[in-house]
Design a protein around this motif. Structure first.
Motif, mmCIF file in Angstrom:
data_model
loop_
_atom_site.group_PDB
_atom_site.id
_atom_site.type_symbol
_atom_site.label_atom_id
_atom_site.label_comp_id
_atom_site.label_asym_id
_atom_site.label_seq_id
_atom_site.Cartn_x
_atom_site.Cartn_y
_atom_site.Cartn_z
ATOM 1 N N VAL A 26 0.846 -1.190 0.000
ATOM 2 C CA VAL A 26 0.000 0.000 0.000
ATOM 3 C C VAL A 26 0.879 1.237 0.000
ATOM 4 C CG1 VAL A 26 -1.816 1.213 1.241
ATOM 5 C CG2 VAL A 26 -1.704 -1.262 1.329
ATOM 6 N N CYS B 212 -10.020 -1.829 7.638
ATOM 7 C CA CYS B 212 -8.896 -2.747 7.491
ATOM 8 C C CYS B 212 -9.181 -4.015 8.291
ATOM 9 C CB CYS B 212 -7.616 -2.097 7.977
ATOM 10 S SG CYS B 212 -6.234 -3.233 7.988
ATOM 11 N N PRO B 213 -9.274 -5.165 7.634
ATOM 12 C CA PRO B 213 -9.589 -6.383 8.379
ATOM 13 C C PRO B 213 -8.452 -6.831 9.286
ATOM 14 C CG PRO B 213 -9.163 -6.894 6.103
ATOM 15 C CD PRO B 213 -9.161 -5.410 6.207
ATOM 16 N N ALA B 214 -7.248 -6.347 9.050
ATOM 17 C CA ALA B 214 -6.120 -6.802 9.854
ATOM 18 C C ALA B 214 -5.719 -5.782 10.903
ATOM 19 C CB ALA B 214 -4.937 -7.094 8.942
ATOM 20 N N ILE C 235 -3.722 -0.388 10.116
ATOM 21 C CA ILE C 235 -3.576 1.052 9.934
ATOM 22 C C ILE C 235 -3.985 1.779 11.203
ATOM 23 C CG2 ILE C 235 -4.322 3.039 8.573
ATOM 24 C CD1 ILE C 235 -4.894 1.179 6.299
ATOM 25 N N ILE D 5 1.233 2.463 9.242
ATOM 26 C CA ILE D 5 0.857 1.129 8.786
ATOM 27 C C ILE D 5 1.857 0.116 9.311
ATOM 28 C CG2 ILE D 5 2.063 1.466 6.571
ATOM 29 C CD1 ILE D 5 -0.119 -0.385 5.358
ATOM 30 N N CYS E 215 -0.472 -6.126 7.767
ATOM 31 C CA CYS E 215 -1.199 -5.912 6.511
ATOM 32 C C CYS E 215 -1.246 -7.199 5.696
ATOM 33 C CB CYS E 215 -0.519 -4.822 5.707
ATOM 34 S SG CYS E 215 -1.224 -4.578 4.087
ATOM 35 N N ILE E 216 -2.441 -7.547 5.240
ATOM 36 C CA ILE E 216 -2.566 -8.753 4.433
ATOM 37 C C ILE E 216 -2.766 -8.402 2.963
ATOM 38 C CG2 ILE E 216 -3.336 -10.285 6.270
ATOM 39 C CD1 ILE E 216 -6.198 -9.685 5.477
ATOM 40 N N VAL E 217 -2.499 -7.162 2.619
ATOM 41 C CA VAL E 217 -2.549 -6.687 1.239
ATOM 42 C C VAL E 217 -3.866 -7.074 0.567
ATOM 43 C CG1 VAL E 217 -1.010 -6.199 -0.659
ATOM 44 C CG2 VAL E 217 -0.152 -7.415 1.279
ATOM 45 N N CYS E 218 -4.957 -6.683 1.200
ATOM 46 C CA CYS E 218 -6.248 -7.109 0.680
ATOM 47 C C CYS E 218 -6.873 -6.071 -0.223
ATOM 48 C CB CYS E 218 -7.188 -7.401 1.832
ATOM 49 S SG CYS E 218 -7.573 -5.935 2.772
ATOM 50 N N ASN E 219 -6.347 -4.885 -0.218
ATOM 51 C CA ASN E 219 -6.849 -3.824 -1.081
ATOM 52 C C ASN E 219 -8.097 -3.141 -0.525
ATOM 53 O OD1 ASN E 219 -5.910 -2.569 -3.362
ATOM 54 N ND2 ASN E 219 -7.480 -3.431 -4.685
ATOM 55 N N SER E 220 -8.543 -3.518 0.642
ATOM 56 C CA SER E 220 -9.779 -2.945 1.178
ATOM 57 C C SER E 220 -9.631 -1.449 1.416
ATOM 58 C CB SER E 220 -10.129 -3.659 2.480
ATOM 59 O OG SER E 220 -11.117 -2.986 3.171
ATOM 60 N N CYS E 221 -8.504 -1.040 1.992
ATOM 61 C CA CYS E 221 -8.308 0.379 2.288
ATOM 62 C C CYS E 221 -8.259 1.190 1.001
ATOM 63 C CB CYS E 221 -7.047 0.577 3.113
ATOM 64 S SG CYS E 221 -5.585 -0.200 2.439
HETATM 65 S S1 SF4 Z 1 -4.336 -3.675 2.267
HETATM 66 FE FE1 SF4 Z 1 -5.882 -4.532 3.638
HETATM 67 S S2 SF4 Z 1 -4.727 -5.266 5.379
HETATM 68 FE FE2 SF4 Z 1 -3.376 -3.909 4.278
HETATM 69 S S3 SF4 Z 1 -3.654 -1.947 5.260
HETATM 70 FE FE3 SF4 Z 1 -5.083 -2.002 3.537
HETATM 71 S S4 SF4 Z 1 -6.997 -2.769 4.393
HETATM 72 FE FE4 SF4 Z 1 -5.377 -3.225 5.891
#
Ligand code: SF4
Ligand code: SF4
Lengths: 137, 129, 359
Positions: free
Chosen positions: B38, B55-57, B60, B71, B76-82
Motif C-alpha cells: 500500500v 482494514c480487516p487486519a 492502519i 501502517i 497488513c494482508i494486502v487485501c486492497n480494502s483500504c
Molecule cells: S491492504 Fe488490507 S490489510 Fe493492508 S492496510 Fe489495507 S486494508 Fe489493511
C-alpha cells in the motif's frame, strides 16, 4: 440465482437420537454439526443431505445440558462433537472417540462460549516514534 | 502396460528452456494488477479514518491530532480494502512486494493535507511543510 | 497375540506440509487403529466475526485456506447475499465460476504434484507444478493475487475480465489441456504408478457416504455427489458431468481429480462463451439479519459456510465447515488395516488441507 430458503426443524434434546436415526435409515448423510452461542444458551445444528435435499435439526441447550452423542448412527460425528466440546464446552455423552478436550487445545478454555472482549486481540500500538519523513511514493 | 511414460516429458524438459527464473538476478514476475504494498499519499489524506475502520487486519492507525498515518506492514494482508474505500483516493496499491526487513516495526507517515479554508493566509503556512 | 506398538505420525512429516498428528497402533507392520489429533494451528477465525464488520470478513473468510481461497470468499459472500436477498449481476456470477474453476485447476494440480512426491516420483511432482504455474499466472493477471485472489465481494466481484483477456485465456486453455493430458497419462497409465496406488487404502461406498466423505474422496468410492450440481452461481447454466469411480482406492481418488481437471477447463470455456455484458456488482446497504447454510463445492469437496446475522454490522456467528474436517473420519477408517508404508500415500490421497480444517 436465489437458492430456496432452508427449513430448520427445532426439536427437543430428548428426541434428537430418534430423529437422527430416522435420517440415517432414510439414507441421509451427515453434513455437519455446528454450535452457535445465542445469549446464554447454545443452538446446535445437525445438518443432513440426501440427493441435495438439505435438512437441519436444531436443539437448544444450556451449558450444563448433556447432549447425547450421535456417533452410534454416524461414526464420523466424533470430530464435530469433540470440536463442540472443546470450543463451546458442550457436554456430549457417549462419544465413540472421546478426546476429553484435547482435540483442539486452546489457551483459554472454551473460547467460543465467552464474550469477545475476554479473548483479547492486540491493537496496533500507538506511534511513539517521531513521525519520520514521508517516503517518496 | 505402459512403462516410462514420463520419459517423453522429461526429454522435452531437458531440451527446453528452464521453467524457473533466476531470482533474485532476474526480477520476479508481476502483473499490472499484482497487489504488492500500500502506498500512501499524505498530501491528499483527509484523516477520516475510514481505512483504519475498514482494514480487516487492523494494520492502519490514523491519528488525527498528531496528523500521522501509520501502517504495520507485518499485519497488513494486502487485501486492497483500504485502497477501495478511501474517499480521498490517497491510497494506492503498488505492484512491488514489501522488501524484507530484519526488525518488526511500523511505518509512520505525516499527513500534509491542508483543508482549503476561506482565509488561507496564516493557517496554511502553519500546517504545511 | 502380537505385541502392539504405537508409532506417531506427524505433526511434522516429510509428506505433510501442514501439521496433523496421527497415533498409529501397529501390530507388526499392520495399522490396527489410527487416532487423529488436530489443533496445532487453530486460528479462531470464526470468533473474529464478532470484531470485524461483515463486509471485511470476506477477506478473512478468503484466507481460511491458501489453496481454495477464492471459493471460500465467494461462498461466504453468497451466504450473505442469500440472507440479504441481493441479486448478484449475471456477469459477476459467471466471473465467480471462472475463478472458482481456475482455483480448482490450481488446487488439483498442486495435489497431483504433492501426491507424486508422496509416492516418490519427484520428476512428476515438478511437472505438475510447472503446469500449475500457468494457472497461477492467469489468476494473478486477472485478480492481482496468485493464491489469495481477493476478487469476491458481497454483491458481486471486485474486478472485471476484459473480452480480449477472456479470449486469450480460452486460447491458453488449449495448451493447458495438452500439457495436462501428458501429465495425467503418467498418473493414470504408467505401470509403476498404478502398482503403487491400486488396491491401497480402500474405502467402500457405504463407508464413504455414511462417514461423511466429500468431494473426490467420496466420488472415488462411487458416492456420486457434487454440490455444483445444485446449480448455485452460474453452474445451473453450464453443462458438466460428474466424475466418479467405483474402486475407492488411492488410484480412484487420483483418477477422479485428474479427470476433473478437464471438467474445469471445459466449464471455463463454456462460461467464457456465455458470459453476458453488464455490471459486475450491486451496491449493498444494510446488514444481514437471518441465517443461511451456504454449500459449495471446493476442490476437496463440500464446503459449508453457515452465517447468522443479527441485524448489526457484526455477525452473530460464522461457521466454516471445511471439507478436510469431514474427511478425517473416513481417513481413520481407511487407515485401519493398511500397511505402515502406505500411510503417507493414503493420508495424502484425501488431499488434507489442515489449515482449512483449523479455521
Ligand atoms: S491492504 Fe488490507 S490489510 Fe493492508 S492496510 Fe489495507 S486494508 Fe489493511
Ligand atoms: S488514507 Fe484515505 S481513508 Fe485513510 S484517513 Fe486518509 S483519507 Fe481517510
Amino acid at each position: 440465482m436465489m437458492l430456496p430458503p432452508q427449513s430448520i426443524t427445532p426439536i427437543e434434546v430428548g428426541r434428537l437420537v430418534g430423529n437422527v436415526e430416522r435420517f440415517r435409515n432414510e439414507g441421509y448423510r451427515l453434513v455437519q454439526i455446528g454450535c452457535t452461542k445465542v445469549a446464554d444458551h447454545y443452538e446446535i445444528n445437525y445438518c443432513f443431505d440426501k440427493d441435495y435435499m438439505f435438512e437441519v435439526l436444531r436443539i437448544t441447550v444450556t451449558a450444563d445440558t448433556e447432549v447425547p452423542s450421535i456417533t452410534g448412527m454416524y461414526w464420523g460425528a466424533f470430530i464435530y462433537e469433540n470440536e463442540m466440546h472443546d470450543l463451546f464446552g458442550i457436554q456430549v455423552k457417549g462419544m465413540n472417540i472421546d478426546f476429553k478436550g484435547t482435540l483442539i487445545k486452546t489457551r483459554v478454555k472454551f473460547p467460543f462460549s465467552q464474550a469477545a472482549e475476554k479473548v483479547a486481540t492486540p491493537k496496533p500500538a500507538p506511534a511513539k516514534a517521531e513521525p519520520k519523513k514521508e517516503e517518496a511514493p | 502396460m505402459v512403462f516410462f511414460e514420463m520419459t517423453k516429458t522429461a526429454l522435452k524438459s531437458v531440451l527446453s528452456k528452464p521453467a524457473t527464473i533466476l531470482y533474485p538476478f532476474e526480477p520476479a514476475k508481476k502483473t499490472d494488477l499484482s497487489r504488492g504494498h500500500v502506498v500512501f499519499d499524505g498530501s491528499k489524506c483527509i484523516s477520516c479514518g475510514i481505512c483504519m475502520k475498514k482494514c480487516p487486519a487492523q494494520a492502519i492507525l490514523v491519528t488525527k491530532e498528531a496528523k500521522t498515518w501509520q501502517i504495520d506492514r507485518f499485519r497488513c494482508i494486502v487485501c486492497n480494502s483500504c485502497v477501495d474505500t478511501c474517499p480521498a483516493k490517497c491510497l494506492s496499491m503498488d505492484t512491488q512486494y514489501t522488501a524484507p526487513v530484519s526488525v518488526k516495526g511500523v511505518e509512520v507517515f505525516t499527513i500534509t493535507y491542508v483543508k482549503p479554508v476561506k482565509p488561507p493566509a496564516d493557517k496554511a503556512g502553519a500546517a504545511g511543510e | 497375540m502380537t505385541k502392539q506398538i504405537i508409532v506417531p505420525f506427524g505433526p511434522q512429516h516429510p509428506v505433510l506440509p501442514e501439521p496433523i498428528h496421527l497415533d498409529l497402533v501397529l501390530e507388526d507392520e499392520r495399522v490396527i487403529d489410527a487416532v487423529p489429533s488436530i489443533g496445532y494451528i487453530h486460528r479462531g477465525f470464526e470468533k473474529l466475526v464478532e470484531k470485524r464488520e461483515f463486509t471485511e470478513y470476506t477477506y478473512i473468510a478468503e484466507r481460511t485456506c491458501g489453496i481454495c481461497s477464492f471459493i471460500h470468499g465467494a461462498t461466504y459472500c453468497q451466504a450473505i447475499e442469500q440472507i440479504m436477498n441481493i441479486e448478484v449481476p449475471e456477469r459477476a456470477q459467471y466471473l465467480r465460476v471462472i475463478w472458482s474453476e481456475y482455483s480448482r485447476l490450481h488446487s488439483h494440480l498442486l495435489w497431483l504434484g504433492l501426491f507424486a512426491d508422496a509416492f516418490g516420483f519427484e520428476n512428476l511432482f515438478m511437472g505438475a507444478w510447472r503446469i500449475r504455474e500457468r494457472v497461477l499466472d492467469v489468476l494473478e493477471q486477472t485478480t492481482g493475487g496468485r493464491v489469495i485472489q481477493g476478487s469476491a465481494k458481497i454483491g458481486g466481484v471486485r474486478r472485471d475480465i476484459s473480452g480480449e483477456k477472456l479470449d486469450a485465456m480460452v486460447k491458453d486453455l488449449d495448451i493447458l489441456d495438452r500439457e495436462m493430458k501428458d501429465l495425467t497419462t503418467v498418473f493414470l497409465e504408467d505401470e509403476s504408478v498404478k502398482h503403487r496406488l491400486r488396491n491401497v487404502g480402500i474405502l467402500s461406498r457405504e463407508d464413504a457416504y455414511h462417514l461423511g466423505a466429500v468431494g473426490p474422496t467420496a466420488r472415488g468410492s462411487g458416492a456420486a455427489f457434487d454440490l455444483r450440481m445444485t446449480g448455485y452461481g452460474a453452474y445451473d447454466r453450464l453443462n458438466f458431468q460428474l466424475v466418479t469411480d467405483s474402486c475407492g482406492d488411492c488410484y480412484s481418488r487420483c483418477l477422479v481429480r485428474a479427470k476433473e481437471l478437464f471438467t474445469s477447463t471445459d466449464l471455463i470455456r463454456q462460461a467464457a462463451k456465455k458470459i453476458p455484458d453488464g455490471p459486475i456488482d450491486v451496491k449493498v446497504t444494510g446488514a444481514p439479519n437471518g441465517e443461511f447454510f451456504m454449500r459449495a463445492e471446493q476442490p476437496r469437496g463440500e464446503l459449508v459456510h453457515y452465517v447468522k446475522g443479527n441485524g448489526t454490522k457484526f455477525l452473530a456467528r460464522s461457521r466454516i465447515r471445511t471439507p478436510t474436517l469431514t474427511n478425517i473420519p473416513p481417513l481413520v477408517k481407511i487407515l485401519q488395516g493398511c500397511e505402515l508404508a502406505d500411510v503417507p500415500v493414503i493420508v495424502l490421497s484425501i488431499d488434507p488441507c489442515i489449515s482449512c480444517t483449523e479455521r
